[in-house]
Design a protein around this motif. Sequence first.
Motif, PDB file in Angstrom:
ATOM      1  N   VAL A 122       2.335   4.555   2.091  1.00 10.36           N
ATOM      2  CA  VAL A 122       2.416   4.877   3.408  1.00 10.36           C
ATOM      3  C   VAL A 122       3.429   6.033   3.411  1.00 10.36           C
ATOM      4  N   GLN A 123       3.456   6.837   4.468  1.00 10.63           N
ATOM      5  CA  GLN A 123       4.250   7.878   4.833  1.00 10.63           C
ATOM      6  C   GLN A 123       5.670   7.624   5.243  1.00 10.63           C
TER       7      GLN A 123
ATOM      8  N   GLY B 266       6.667   5.238   8.277  1.00  6.83           N
ATOM      9  CA  GLY B 266       5.458   4.493   8.826  1.00  6.83           C
ATOM     10  C   GLY B 266       6.058   3.012   8.677  1.00  6.83           C
ATOM     11  N   SER B 267       4.828   2.090   8.959  1.00  7.68           N
ATOM     12  CA  SER B 267       5.094   0.420   8.758  1.00  7.68           C
ATOM     13  C   SER B 267       4.041   0.005   8.016  1.00  7.68           C
ATOM     14  N   LEU B 268       4.524  -1.100   7.476  1.00 10.71           N
ATOM     15  CA  LEU B 268       3.519  -2.013   6.639  1.00 10.71           C
ATOM     16  C   LEU B 268       4.073  -3.427   7.053  1.00 10.71           C
TER      17      LEU B 268
ATOM     18  N   ASN C 159       9.403  -1.545   9.098  1.00 11.98           N
ATOM     19  CA  ASN C 159       9.222  -0.326  10.083  1.00 11.98           C
ATOM     20  C   ASN C 159      10.165   0.861   9.434  1.00 11.98           C
TER      21      ASN C 159
ATOM     22  N   GLY D 232       0.890  -1.162   0.001  1.00 11.17           N
ATOM     23  CA  GLY D 232       0.061  -0.003  -0.041  1.00 11.17           C
ATOM     24  C   GLY D 232       0.761   1.367   0.063  1.00 11.17           C
TER      25      GLY D 232
ATOM     26  N   VAL E 136       6.465   4.536  -0.661  1.00 12.80           N
ATOM     27  CA  VAL E 136       6.582   5.439   0.570  1.00 12.80           C
ATOM     28  C   VAL E 136       6.662   6.824   0.151  1.00 12.80           C
TER      29      VAL E 136
ATOM     30  N   THR F  17      10.346   2.148  -1.780  1.00  8.80           N
ATOM     31  CA  THR F  17       9.458   2.084  -2.855  1.00  8.80           C
ATOM     32  C   THR F  17       9.669   1.003  -4.015  1.00  8.80           C
TER      33      THR F  17
ATOM     34  N   VAL G 238       4.404  -1.665  -2.746  1.00 10.04           N
ATOM     35  CA  VAL G 238       4.569  -0.699  -1.586  1.00 10.04           C
ATOM     36  C   VAL G 238       5.440   0.721  -2.024  1.00 10.04           C
TER      37      VAL G 238
END
Length: 123
Positions: free
Chosen positions: A12-13, A16-18, A84, A10, A121, A91, A119
């Motif tokens: 995320v800034q 952040g974490s995924l 994390n 997804g 970022v 990205t 992903v």
Amino acid sequence: QVQLVESGGGLVQAGGSLRLSCAASGRTFSNYAMGWFRQAPGKAREFVAAVNWRGGNTYYADSVKGRFTISRDNAKNTVYLQMNSLKPEDTAVYYCAASRTQVALHVARYDYWGQGTQVTVSS
């Protein structure tokens, strides 16, 4: 044959974490080393992390060491990648892969691949 399906990608800034998941089906999951790779636009696919058959040994690319954690649950036929402190340079499309060897760090040592999950970022 082993079928692999990734999920959890997804947008995320930075910072952040995924958590990525990879569900395996087909042959006995615990017979395979598992790895995560990523590929950014215009770049070659690169190693991110790997875990051996039983999950006791893990390996990481220097670029993600200390930020990413690979783990596996053989009872659920699933491998995870906790990411994390994400950076814009993380990205990429992330791929899960399975290897018939005990552990593998190189693309060529993997026999089965998932379709990938994006992903992104943002800075």
